[in-house]
Design a protein around this motif. Structure first.
Motif, PDB file in Angstrom:
ATOM      1  N   THR A 177      -8.164  11.135  -1.274  1.00  0.00           N
ATOM      2  CA  THR A 177      -9.026   9.974  -1.512  1.00  0.00           C
ATOM      3  C   THR A 177      -8.208   8.732  -1.834  1.00  0.00           C
ATOM      4  O   THR A 177      -8.466   7.635  -1.308  1.00  0.00           O
ATOM      5  N   VAL A 178      -7.216   8.883  -2.700  1.00  0.00           N
ATOM      6  CA  VAL A 178      -6.368   7.746  -3.082  1.00  0.00           C
ATOM      7  C   VAL A 178      -5.586   7.230  -1.886  1.00  0.00           C
ATOM      8  O   VAL A 178      -5.511   6.015  -1.646  1.00  0.00           O
ATOM      9  N   ILE A 179      -4.998   8.134  -1.112  1.00  0.00           N
ATOM     10  CA  ILE A 179      -4.176   7.724   0.038  1.00  0.00           C
ATOM     11  C   ILE A 179      -5.003   6.955   1.057  1.00  0.00           C
ATOM     12  O   ILE A 179      -4.625   5.856   1.488  1.00  0.00           O
ATOM     13  N   ILE A 180      -6.150   7.522   1.454  1.00  0.00           N
ATOM     14  CA  ILE A 180      -7.005   6.850   2.442  1.00  0.00           C
ATOM     15  C   ILE A 180      -7.557   5.550   1.867  1.00  0.00           C
ATOM     16  O   ILE A 180      -7.592   4.513   2.545  1.00  0.00           O
ATOM     17  N   GLY A 181      -7.967   5.577   0.602  1.00  0.00           N
ATOM     18  CA  GLY A 181      -8.514   4.375  -0.027  1.00  0.00           C
ATOM     19  C   GLY A 181      -7.511   3.233  -0.066  1.00  0.00           C
ATOM     20  O   GLY A 181      -7.843   2.084   0.257  1.00  0.00           O
ATOM     21  N   VAL A 182      -6.275   3.534  -0.451  1.00  0.00           N
ATOM     22  CA  VAL A 182      -5.234   2.498  -0.515  1.00  0.00           C
ATOM     23  C   VAL A 182      -4.953   1.932   0.863  1.00  0.00           C
ATOM     24  O   VAL A 182      -4.818   0.705   1.037  1.00  0.00           O
ATOM     25  N   LEU A 183      -4.872   2.797   1.886  1.00  0.00           N
ATOM     26  CA  LEU A 183      -4.595   2.321   3.239  1.00  0.00           C
ATOM     27  C   LEU A 183      -5.732   1.444   3.765  1.00  0.00           C
ATOM     28  O   LEU A 183      -5.482   0.409   4.408  1.00  0.00           O
ATOM     29  N   VAL A 184      -6.971   1.830   3.491  1.00  0.00           N
ATOM     30  CA  VAL A 184      -8.117   1.026   3.937  1.00  0.00           C
ATOM     31  C   VAL A 184      -8.116  -0.325   3.251  1.00  0.00           C
ATOM     32  O   VAL A 184      -8.285  -1.378   3.899  1.00  0.00           O
ATOM     33  N   VAL A 185      -7.916  -0.341   1.942  1.00  0.00           N
ATOM     34  CA  VAL A 185      -7.939  -1.596   1.185  1.00  0.00           C
ATOM     35  C   VAL A 185      -6.821  -2.533   1.637  1.00  0.00           C
ATOM     36  O   VAL A 185      -7.051  -3.732   1.865  1.00  0.00           O
ATOM     37  N   GLY A 227       0.818  -1.206   0.000  1.00  0.00           N
ATOM     38  CA  GLY A 227       0.000   0.000   0.000  1.00  0.00           C
ATOM     39  C   GLY A 227       0.854   1.258   0.000  1.00  0.00           C
ATOM     40  O   GLY A 227       0.584   2.202  -0.748  1.00  0.00           O
ATOM     41  N   LEU A 228       1.905   1.267   0.843  1.00  0.00           N
ATOM     42  CA  LEU A 228       2.791   2.428   0.887  1.00  0.00           C
ATOM     43  C   LEU A 228       3.526   2.604  -0.438  1.00  0.00           C
ATOM     44  O   LEU A 228       3.764   3.734  -0.882  1.00  0.00           O
ATOM     45  N   SER A 229       3.877   1.487  -1.062  1.00  0.00           N
ATOM     46  CA  SER A 229       4.533   1.558  -2.374  1.00  0.00           C
ATOM     47  C   SER A 229       3.626   2.220  -3.404  1.00  0.00           C
ATOM     48  O   SER A 229       4.066   3.066  -4.193  1.00  0.00           O
ATOM     49  N   ILE A 230       2.347   1.855  -3.389  1.00  0.00           N
ATOM     50  CA  ILE A 230       1.381   2.463  -4.313  1.00  0.00           C
ATOM     51  C   ILE A 230       1.244   3.956  -4.041  1.00  0.00           C
ATOM     52  O   ILE A 230       1.218   4.780  -4.965  1.00  0.00           O
ATOM     53  N   ILE A 231       1.179   4.313  -2.751  1.00  0.00           N
ATOM     54  CA  ILE A 231       1.032   5.729  -2.379  1.00  0.00           C
ATOM     55  C   ILE A 231       2.254   6.536  -2.815  1.00  0.00           C
ATOM     56  O   ILE A 231       2.123   7.626  -3.394  1.00  0.00           O
ATOM     57  N   LEU A 232       3.458   6.015  -2.559  1.00  0.00           N
ATOM     58  CA  LEU A 232       4.671   6.730  -2.942  1.00  0.00           C
ATOM     59  C   LEU A 232       4.768   6.865  -4.463  1.00  0.00           C
ATOM     60  O   LEU A 232       5.184   7.915  -4.979  1.00  0.00           O
ATOM     61  N   ALA A 233       4.385   5.800  -5.183  1.00  0.00           N
ATOM     62  CA  ALA A 233       4.409   5.860  -6.645  1.00  0.00           C
ATOM     63  C   ALA A 233       3.397   6.895  -7.152  1.00  0.00           C
ATOM     64  O   ALA A 233       3.687   7.659  -8.083  1.00  0.00           O
ATOM     65  N   PHE A 234       2.227   6.919  -6.527  1.00  0.00           N
ATOM     66  CA  PHE A 234       1.199   7.890  -6.906  1.00  0.00           C
ATOM     67  C   PHE A 234       1.690   9.316  -6.700  1.00  0.00           C
ATOM     68  O   PHE A 234       1.548  10.177  -7.576  1.00  0.00           O
ATOM     69  N   ILE A 235       2.305   9.567  -5.533  1.00  0.00           N
ATOM     70  CA  ILE A 235       2.821  10.910  -5.253  1.00  0.00           C
ATOM     71  C   ILE A 235       3.982  11.240  -6.194  1.00  0.00           C
ATOM     72  O   ILE A 235       4.146  12.392  -6.626  1.00  0.00           O
ATOM     73  N   GLY A 236       4.797  10.225  -6.518  1.00  0.00           N
ATOM     74  CA  GLY A 236       5.887  10.440  -7.462  1.00  0.00           C
ATOM     75  C   GLY A 236       5.374  10.898  -8.818  1.00  0.00           C
ATOM     76  O   GLY A 236       5.915  11.830  -9.428  1.00  0.00           O
ATOM     77  N   VAL A 237       4.324  10.239  -9.311  1.00  0.00           N
ATOM     78  CA  VAL A 237       3.705  10.637 -10.576  1.00  0.00           C
ATOM     79  C   VAL A 237       3.139  12.051 -10.465  1.00  0.00           C
ATOM     80  O   VAL A 237       3.278  12.874 -11.382  1.00  0.00           O
ATOM     81  N   LYS A 238       2.504  12.340  -9.327  1.00  0.00           N
ATOM     82  CA  LYS A 238       1.942  13.678  -9.095  1.00  0.00           C
ATOM     83  C   LYS A 238       3.049  14.739  -9.158  1.00  0.00           C
ATOM     84  O   LYS A 238       2.856  15.823  -9.742  1.00  0.00           O
ATOM     85  N   LEU A 239       4.202  14.446  -8.578  1.00  0.00           N
ATOM     86  CA  LEU A 239       5.312  15.393  -8.589  1.00  0.00           C
ATOM     87  C   LEU A 239       5.858  15.603  -9.998  1.00  0.00           C
ATOM     88  O   LEU A 239       6.182  16.727 -10.390  1.00  0.00           O
ATOM     89  N   VAL A 240       5.983  14.516 -10.756  1.00  0.00           N
ATOM     90  CA  VAL A 240       6.487  14.633 -12.132  1.00  0.00           C
ATOM     91  C   VAL A 240       5.526  15.467 -12.974  1.00  0.00           C
ATOM     92  O   VAL A 240       5.949  16.327 -13.765  1.00  0.00           O
ATOM     93  N   LEU A 241       4.220  15.225 -12.814  1.00  0.00           N
ATOM     94  CA  LEU A 241       3.229  16.014 -13.552  1.00  0.00           C
ATOM     95  C   LEU A 241       3.321  17.495 -13.169  1.00  0.00           C
ATOM     96  O   LEU A 241       3.233  18.381 -14.031  1.00  0.00           O
ATOM     97  N   HIS A 242       3.502  17.746 -11.875  1.00  0.00           N
ATOM     98  CA  HIS A 242       3.626  19.133 -11.418  1.00  0.00           C
ATOM     99  C   HIS A 242       4.894  19.767 -11.985  1.00  0.00           C
ATOM    100  O   HIS A 242       4.897  20.944 -12.383  1.00  0.00           O
ATOM    101  N   ALA A 243       5.985  18.981 -12.017  1.00  0.00           N
ATOM    102  CA  ALA A 243       7.243  19.491 -12.566  1.00  0.00           C
ATOM    103  C   ALA A 243       7.087  19.833 -14.047  1.00  0.00           C
ATOM    104  O   ALA A 243       7.607  20.853 -14.518  1.00  0.00           O
ATOM    105  N   LEU A 244       6.368  18.997 -14.789  1.00  0.00           N
ATOM    106  CA  LEU A 244       6.128  19.264 -16.206  1.00  0.00           C
ATOM    107  C   LEU A 244       5.281  20.524 -16.384  1.00  0.00           C
ATOM    108  O   LEU A 244       5.522  21.338 -17.278  1.00  0.00           O
ATOM    109  N   HIS A 245       4.301  20.672 -15.493  1.00  0.00           N
ATOM    110  CA  HIS A 245       3.421  21.838 -15.571  1.00  0.00           C
ATOM    111  C   HIS A 245       4.186  23.133 -15.297  1.00  0.00           C
ATOM    112  O   HIS A 245       3.892  24.185 -15.890  1.00  0.00           O
ATOM    113  N   GLU A 246       5.176  23.058 -14.387  1.00  0.00           N
ATOM    114  CA  GLU A 246       5.972  24.236 -14.028  1.00  0.00           C
ATOM    115  C   GLU A 246       7.322  24.246 -14.738  1.00  0.00           C
ATOM    116  O   GLU A 246       8.215  25.008 -14.364  1.00  0.00           O
TER     117      GLU A 246
END
Length: 332
Positions: A302-310, A259-278
Motif C-alpha cells: 500500500t505504501v509503495i503504490i501510494g507513494v508512486l501514485v502521489v 518518491g523512491l527515496s521515501i520508499i527506500l527509507a520505508f523499506i530500510g526502516v522495515k529491515l531494521v525492525l525485522h533485524a531487531l525482531h530476529e
C-alpha cells in the motif's frame, strides 16, 4: 515457500526464452521503435508479470503473492529511475536511435545475470547471519538520503564516460566511428571496439551499482530468493520498450526521486525492525529478540503504490503549472 529445482529450471527457461524472443523479433534488425510498438510490448510484458503474480497467489497463497507484487512494483519503479542514467549514456556516446535497442537488450540481460549473483550471495548471507538485515536497512536509509542529495545537484551537469570506459580506452584499441550495430569492427586490419561496445560497458557498470540498491530493497519485502529473482527478471523485462515509450517523459517525473527515496527509507526502516525482531547480536538487548512491531506485506504494498501514485500526480501537476506560467509570461 517450497520451490523445487524443476520449478526453478522451468522459470529460468521461460524467462530466457522471452528474452531470446524479444531479441530475435525486435532487436536483431536495427530500427527505431515507434511509440505504438513500444507501448504494445510494454503492456505485454507487464501483463506477463501480473499473470505470473496470479500464479504465485494460486500456488503459494496471498502472502507470497503480495510479497511478489510488492517486490515487482518496487523494482519496476527503481528501473524507471535507472532509465535516466541510460538516457545520459546514450547521449554521451551519441548512439543512433536505431542501434540503442541492441545495447539496452544486452545490457538488461547482463544486469539480470549480475543480479542473480547478488541474489544468491544475499540469500546465503541472510541464511547464515540474521544481522545482515541491519546492514541492508542502514544501507537503504543511506541510499534514500543520497538519492535526495544527488537529485538536488545541478541537473544539467552531464557525467563523463566513467573510469571503467576510460580504462578500456587506454588498454583496448577503440574507434569513435560506428560500423552498423557491430560491437567490434576492423579498421586497416586491426580490430577495434566501437562506441556501441563502450556504451554497453557503461550500462553494465551502472547495472552493478543499481543492483546494490535494488537487491537489499527487495530483500526487505521478501526473503524468498525465488520471488526476489522473478520480481527482478520481470521488472527488467520490457525495460527496453519502456525506455523508448517514456524516454521523452522522464524529465517530467520531477518528484520520482523523492518518491523512491521515501520508499527506500520505508523499506530500510522495515529491515531494521525485522533485524531487531530476529536479533542475535550480543550487544543488542543481550542477544535476545527485541519486541518491536513488524510491517506487514499488505502495508508495504500500500505504501509503495501510494507513494508512486502521489509523486507521479504531483509531478504532472507541477508540469502543468509550469506550462501555464510559461504561457502567461509569453503573453506579457
Amino acid at each position: 515457500m517450497h520451490v523445487t529445482p524443476l520449478i526453478w529450471l522451468v522459470t529460468i527457461a521461460v524467462i530466457a526464452a522471452l528474452f531470446v524472443f524479444d531479441f530475435v523479433s525486435h532487436v536483431r534488425k536495427p530500427h527505431a521503435p515507434s511509440i505504438r510498438e513500444s507501448g504494445f510490448w510494454s503492456a505485454v510484458f507487464i501483463g506477463i508479470a501480473i499473470l505470473f503474480g496470479v500464479v504465485v497467489f494460486a500456488l503459494w497463497g496471498p502472502q507470497y503473492g503480495g510479497e511478489y507484487f510488492a517486490g515487482y512494483v518496487t523494482e519496476k519503479a527503481l528501473s524507471v529511475d535507472n532509465l535516466f542514467v541510460f538516457v545520459v549514456i546514450m547521449a554521451t556516446f551519441a548512439i543512433p536511435r536505431e542501434y540503442q535497442q541492441k545495447v539496452l537488450t544486452i545490457g538488461i540481460v547482463l544486469a539480470l545475470v549480475m543480479r542473480g549473483a547478488f541474489i544468491a550471495v544475499g540469500a546465503a548471507a541472510i541464511n547464515a547471519y540474521s544481522w545482515v538485515f541491519y546492514l541492508f536497512g542502514v544501507f537503504l536509509l543511506y541510499t534514500a538520503v543520497k538519492l535526495i542529495i544527488d537529485h538536488n545537484k545541478d541537473e544539467d551537469a552531464r557525467p563523463d564516460e566513467g573510469r571503467i570506459v576510460k580504462l578500456v580506452r587506454k588498454v583496448v584499441p577503440t574507434t569513435d566511428h560506428y560500423d552498423g550495430d557491430r560491437l567490434v569492427t576492423r579498421i586497416d586490419g586491426k580490430r577495434m571496439i566501437t562506441p556501441l561496445m563502450l556504451a554497453l560497458l557503461a550500462i553494465g557498470f551502472a547495472d552493478v551499482l543499481f543492483a546494490l540498491d535494488s537487491i537489499p530493497a527487495i530483500y526487505g519485502l521478501t526473503q524468498e530468493p525465488y520471488l526476489v529473482f522473478t520480481a527482478n527478471a520481470f521488472a527488467l523485462m520490457g525495460l527496453r520498450q519502456l525506455f523508448f515509450l517514456i524516454g521523452g517523459l522522464l524529465d517530467r517525473l520531477v518528484y520520482l526521486s523523492y518518491g523512491l527515496s521515501i520508499i527506500l527509507a520505508f523499506i530500510g526502516v522495515k529491515l531494521v525492525l525485522h533485524a531487531l525482531h530476529e536479533n542475535t547480536l550480543p550487544f543488542v538487548n543481550g542477544g535476545e529478540h527485541v519486541a518491536v512491531p513488524e510491517i506487514s506485506t499488505g502495508l508495504s504494498l500500500t505504501v509503495i503504490i501510494g507513494v508512486l501514485v502521489v509523486t507521479t500526480v504531483l509531478s504532472l501537476l507541477k508540469n502543468r503549472s509550469d506550462a501555464k506560467r510559461a504561457e502567461t509570461e509569453d503573453v506579457r
